[in-house]
Design a protein around this motif. Structure first.
Motif, PDB file in Angstrom:
ATOM      1  N   LEU A 316       1.014  -1.246  -0.170  1.00  0.00           N
ATOM      2  CA  LEU A 316      -0.196  -0.358  -0.283  1.00  0.00           C
ATOM      3  C   LEU A 316       0.984   1.004  -0.468  1.00  0.00           C
ATOM      4  N   GLY A 317       2.390   1.495   0.212  1.00  0.00           N
ATOM      5  CA  GLY A 317       2.933   2.213   0.521  1.00  0.00           C
ATOM      6  C   GLY A 317       4.605   1.770  -0.169  1.00  0.00           C
ATOM      7  N   PHE A 318       5.445   2.455  -0.477  1.00  0.00           N
ATOM      8  CA  PHE A 318       6.823   2.505  -0.819  1.00  0.00           C
ATOM      9  C   PHE A 318       7.559   3.851  -1.235  1.00  0.00           C
ATOM     10  N   ASP A 319       8.349   4.134  -1.173  1.00  0.00           N
ATOM     11  CA  ASP A 319       9.399   4.851  -1.260  1.00  0.00           C
ATOM     12  C   ASP A 319      10.776   4.381  -0.784  1.00  0.00           C
ATOM     13  N   THR A 320      11.487   5.171  -0.525  1.00  0.00           N
ATOM     14  CA  THR A 320      13.285   5.189  -0.737  1.00  0.00           C
ATOM     15  C   THR A 320      13.791   6.482   0.271  1.00  0.00           C
ATOM     16  N   LYS A 321      12.575   7.578  -0.122  1.00  0.00           N
ATOM     17  CA  LYS A 321      12.919   9.074   0.838  1.00  0.00           C
ATOM     18  C   LYS A 321      13.176   8.722   2.135  1.00  0.00           C
ATOM     19  N   GLY A 322      15.020   8.904   2.467  1.00  0.00           N
ATOM     20  CA  GLY A 322      15.640   9.101   3.544  1.00  0.00           C
ATOM     21  C   GLY A 322      15.876   7.694   3.613  1.00  0.00           C
ATOM     22  N   LYS A 323      14.903   7.024   5.277  1.00  0.00           N
ATOM     23  CA  LYS A 323      15.333   5.762   5.054  1.00  0.00           C
ATOM     24  C   LYS A 323      14.605   4.509   4.527  1.00  0.00           C
ATOM     25  N   GLY A 324      14.272   5.396   3.818  1.00  0.00           N
ATOM     26  CA  GLY A 324      12.743   4.844   3.098  1.00  0.00           C
ATOM     27  C   GLY A 324      11.329   4.060   4.318  1.00  0.00           C
ATOM     28  N   HIS A 325      10.207   4.002   3.201  1.00  0.00           N
ATOM     29  CA  HIS A 325       8.887   3.763   3.999  1.00  0.00           C
ATOM     30  C   HIS A 325       8.500   2.396   3.224  1.00  0.00           C
ATOM     31  N   ALA A 326       7.577   1.791   3.774  1.00  0.00           N
ATOM     32  CA  ALA A 326       6.787   0.417   3.522  1.00  0.00           C
ATOM     33  C   ALA A 326       6.170   0.382   4.604  1.00  0.00           C
ATOM     34  N   ILE A 327       4.567   0.005   3.218  1.00  0.00           N
ATOM     35  CA  ILE A 327       3.270   0.265   4.076  1.00  0.00           C
ATOM     36  C   ILE A 327       2.334  -1.566   3.504  1.00  0.00           C
ATOM     37  N   VAL A 328       2.943  -2.383   4.227  1.00  0.00           N
ATOM     38  CA  VAL A 328       2.274  -3.020   3.793  1.00  0.00           C
ATOM     39  C   VAL A 328       1.135  -4.263   4.820  1.00  0.00           C
ATOM     40  N   ALA A 329       0.300  -4.633   3.846  1.00  0.00           N
ATOM     41  CA  ALA A 329      -1.039  -4.923   4.954  1.00  0.00           C
ATOM     42  C   ALA A 329      -1.106  -6.518   4.200  1.00  0.00           C
ATOM     43  N   VAL A 330      -1.665  -7.346   5.608  1.00  0.00           N
ATOM     44  CA  VAL A 330      -1.895  -9.106   5.132  1.00  0.00           C
ATOM     45  C   VAL A 330      -3.415  -9.160   4.884  1.00  0.00           C
ATOM     46  N   ASN A 331      -3.965  -9.482   3.476  1.00  0.00           N
ATOM     47  CA  ASN A 331      -5.157  -8.935   3.312  1.00  0.00           C
ATOM     48  C   ASN A 331      -5.349  -8.386   3.116  1.00  0.00           C
ATOM     49  N   ASN A 332      -6.855  -7.736   2.070  1.00  0.00           N
ATOM     50  CA  ASN A 332      -7.304  -6.917   1.632  1.00  0.00           C
ATOM     51  C   ASN A 332      -8.160  -6.250   2.148  1.00  0.00           C
ATOM     52  N   PRO A 333      -7.445  -4.960   3.078  1.00  0.00           N
ATOM     53  CA  PRO A 333      -8.043  -4.057   3.786  1.00  0.00           C
ATOM     54  C   PRO A 333     -10.072  -3.223   3.650  1.00  0.00           C
ATOM     55  N   ASP A 334      -9.981  -3.683   2.637  1.00  0.00           N
ATOM     56  CA  ASP A 334     -11.085  -2.753   1.518  1.00  0.00           C
ATOM     57  C   ASP A 334     -12.406  -4.245   1.566  1.00  0.00           C
ATOM     58  N   THR A 335     -11.698  -5.490   2.363  1.00  0.00           N
ATOM     59  CA  THR A 335     -12.492  -5.931   2.109  1.00  0.00           C
ATOM     60  C   THR A 335     -12.841  -6.656   3.214  1.00  0.00           C
ATOM     61  N   ALA A 336     -11.961  -6.364   4.579  1.00  0.00           N
ATOM     62  CA  ALA A 336     -11.888  -7.185   5.513  1.00  0.00           C
ATOM     63  C   ALA A 336     -12.913  -6.996   6.281  1.00  0.00           C
ATOM     64  N   ASP A 337     -13.202  -7.995   7.528  1.00  0.00           N
ATOM     65  CA  ASP A 337     -13.846  -7.706   8.253  1.00  0.00           C
ATOM     66  C   ASP A 337     -13.601  -6.557   9.758  1.00  0.00           C
ATOM     67  N   ASN A 338     -11.741  -7.379   9.773  1.00  0.00           N
ATOM     68  CA  ASN A 338     -11.132  -6.587  11.136  1.00  0.00           C
ATOM     69  C   ASN A 338     -10.118  -5.831  10.333  1.00  0.00           C
ATOM     70  N   VAL A 339     -10.040  -4.585  10.469  1.00  0.00           N
ATOM     71  CA  VAL A 339      -8.670  -4.305   9.731  1.00  0.00           C
ATOM     72  C   VAL A 339      -8.176  -3.245  11.396  1.00  0.00           C
ATOM     73  N   SER A 340      -6.212  -3.853  11.184  1.00  0.00           N
ATOM     74  CA  SER A 340      -5.813  -3.166  12.251  1.00  0.00           C
ATOM     75  C   SER A 340      -4.090  -2.748  11.332  1.00  0.00           C
ATOM     76  N   THR A 341      -4.192  -1.237  11.886  1.00  0.00           N
ATOM     77  CA  THR A 341      -2.797  -1.069  11.643  1.00  0.00           C
ATOM     78  C   THR A 341      -2.071  -1.125  12.623  1.00  0.00           C
TER      79      THR A 341
END
Length: 567
Positions: A316-341
């Motif tokens: 869901l997110g990726f870049d190499t700016k600074g120390k770099g950033h990444a957002i990785v979801a296990v299962n699709n949050p748009d269709t899940a009953d429970n969503v945790s960040t």
């Protein structure tokens, strides 16, 4: 939309209609030019003056404005028909491809989309022992093509309907209306700016046809992949491109560094003289290698075969700016009953401990599944979407990193609500260590659209009581292991260090009846005075031990994420 309608759709008819409107648009433009030359210009040179002339000139100018507005509206109809032709053509192509593959695999597709095949191994038309899986995949493609066509149909119908209404009631002759319509159409070809409200982003995305969405993903992947309010599957597609481009860029930079320089230039009085070029090279090299390690970590998880322990993952997110950033979801949050960040703390970045952070999301999904008996779907998102402190001392002693993350975390959580399909999900924000400070500050200063808050090994969250987080205190959970050194985190304000130490120690040894239990950024959330529900921990739990398989804390986290009582 059904199979026959889409299959038989004559795209050429849409193109012919579009060309007809282009002809009308050109003719209308010529009419306006003739009007300007034969009427407006002639009257302007007639030297006609007086009250009647003034009224006539005003009316003529007004009529000219109406003609220009009408011309602008006609041009928008042509653009809508172009988008319709492209959108329906793309969907039709996808449908035909799926139907062709069904035929190649000796399958028959019914008008309602049902797929049948010969199951007799002795038959010349036998579809093979993998026919069922193949049929399911083809069925999904057919459904996707029909959905794509239906979305295009609805989107274009809304645009044409709006323009038809303007033409019918005369509002399309208003220059302000025509300008607003033109702006809205132009906006379809422009990705909203970073920081745009996620609900507005979602509305913009929904206004695009599927073909336009795919065009945006391919040509504006860096913007689409980072924009909250874009659905998870689209962000994932865009970020796969960003990931590959980022990997290529990091490799080029590594190659450009060249070989490792010598460590020392010479010796003087028996002491080595360090080579400053080496120190510079090593710093750049280690940073790039760290980012490359993070990229490979993401690739490994995305490419892991789906099984009970490893649900599908989405980038869901990726870049190499600074120390770099990444957002990785296990299962699709748009269709899940429970969503945790899940917001990790000190040291979080594109490289570093990203592997274990994503692994924690896998474990929390499994724990939540256990809590619900697999009756609900859970998505856990590893959110390394902020510049986390990279050292305990001095970085993590200051709250500037948490404050700087507030807008991004608020936008991301708002985006999860905007893109979720169907019934609203049960959403949890979960922080670990300094990540709890980031979570707490955002809740305190911005608010978050979440149902539950989980604070693991917290050095403080900027408030004195759970109720100050803006969430029902009964849905705020906190844990601290028995051998977790976080309990000794000194306050950010060094002037209060001694009094804080005496106060906490006095409480621990019974010298003070009601200690305030302050740690680095406020009261320890795991003490009763804070008012959170206490998550149990297994004996011997240190700062990183909360996710051990079978541990009391992991079991309780799963329950909290699933919206179940933790005890």
């Amino acid at each position: 939309m059904d199979i026959k309608t889409l299959y038989d759709a004559n795209i050429n008819n849409i193109t012919v209609a579009k060309n007809a409107y282009d002809t009308l648009y050109s003719a209308f433009g010529q009419h306006i030019e003739n009007w300007q030359h034969d009427v407006v210009d002639r009257l302007g040179h007639s030297e006609w003056t007086g009250t009647a002339a003034g009224h006539a000139n005003t009316r003529i100018q007004f009529l000219g404005n109406e003609l220009q507005a009408a011309k602008q509206e006609l041009g928008l109809i042509s653009k809508a028909l172009t988008d319709a032709a492209e959108g329906i053509a793309a969907a039709q192509s996808h449908l035909i491809s799926a139907l062709d593959d069904a035929k190649k695999n000796k399958m028959t597709v019914a008008p309602d989309g049902g797929i049948t095949w010969d199951k007799d191994p002795n038959s010349p038309n036998y579809a093979g022992d993998k026919a069922e899986a193949t049929a399911k995949e083809i069925g999904k493609r057919i459904t996707a093509a029909l959905t794509e066509a239906d979305h295009t149909d609805q989107t274009i119908n809304a645009r044409l309907g709006h323009l038809a209404t303007n033409a019918t009631n005369g509002t399309g002759l208003d220059s302000a209306t025509a300008k607003a319509d033109q702006t809205a159409t132009d906006a379809l070809n422009q990705v909203p700016a970073a920081g745009t409200d996620p609900n507005s982003v979602k509305a913009w995305w929904n206004g695009l046809t599927d073909a336009q969405q795919q065009h945006m993903i391919q040509t504006e992947h860096d913007k689409v992949g980072a924009l909250d309010g874009i659905p998870a599957t689209a962000r994932h597609q865009a970020n796969l491109i960003n990931l590959q481009r980022g990997k290529e860029r990091i490799q080029r930079q590594l190659d450009a560094l060249g070989p490792e320089p010598v460590h020392n230039l010479a010796t003087y009085n028996g002491q080595p003289i360090k080579n400053p070029d080496y120190d510079d090279w090593k710093q750049k090299h280690d940073d790039l290698e760290d980012k490359m390690h993070g990229i490979e970590t993401i690739e490994d998880r995305l490419n892991t075969p789906v099984d009970a322990d490893h649900p599908p993952a989405f980038l869901l997110g990726f870049d190499t700016k600074g120390k770099g950033h990444a957002i990785v979801a296990v299962n699709n949050p748009d269709t899940a009953d429970n969503v945790s960040t899940y917001v990790p703390g000190t040291g979080a970045r594109l490289g570093g401990s990203l592997h274990s952070d994503i692994e924690r999301s896998d474990l929390m999904v499994a724990s939540a599944n256990q809590a619900t008996g697999n009756s609900k779907t859970t998505s856990s998102i590893t959110w390394v979407g902020y510049a986390a402190p990279q050292s305990i001392v001095p970085d993590a002693a200051f709250d500037i990193f948490a404050k700087a993350a507030e807008n991004d975390l608020h936008s991301f959580e708002t985006g999860l609500r905007a893109t979720h399909e169907g019934k609203p999900s049960n959403n949890t924000i979960l922080g670990h260590s300094y990540g709890t400070t980031t979570v707490g500050y955002t809740l305190r200063d911005k608010g978050l659209p979440v149902d539950n808050v989980v604070l693991i090994a917290s050095p403080g969250v900027g408030v004195e009581h759970a109720r100050d987080l803006g969430v029902d205190p009964s849905h705020v959970f906190a844990a601290q292991g028995d051998i977790d050194s976080i309990k000794f985190a000194p306050p950010e304000d060094a002037d209060n260090f001694a009094s804080n130490l005496i106060n906490n120690a006095g409480g621990s040894f019974g010298f003070i009846d009601e200690p305030d239990h302050h740690v680095a950024f406020g009261r320890d959330p795991s003490v009763p005075q804070f008012g959170a529900q206490i998550i149990p921990t297994s004996p011997g739990t240190d700062h990183s031990g909360y996710w051990e398989n079978g541990s009391a804390s992991l079991i309780a986290m799963g329950k909290a994420i699933a919206g179940k009582p933790i005890s």
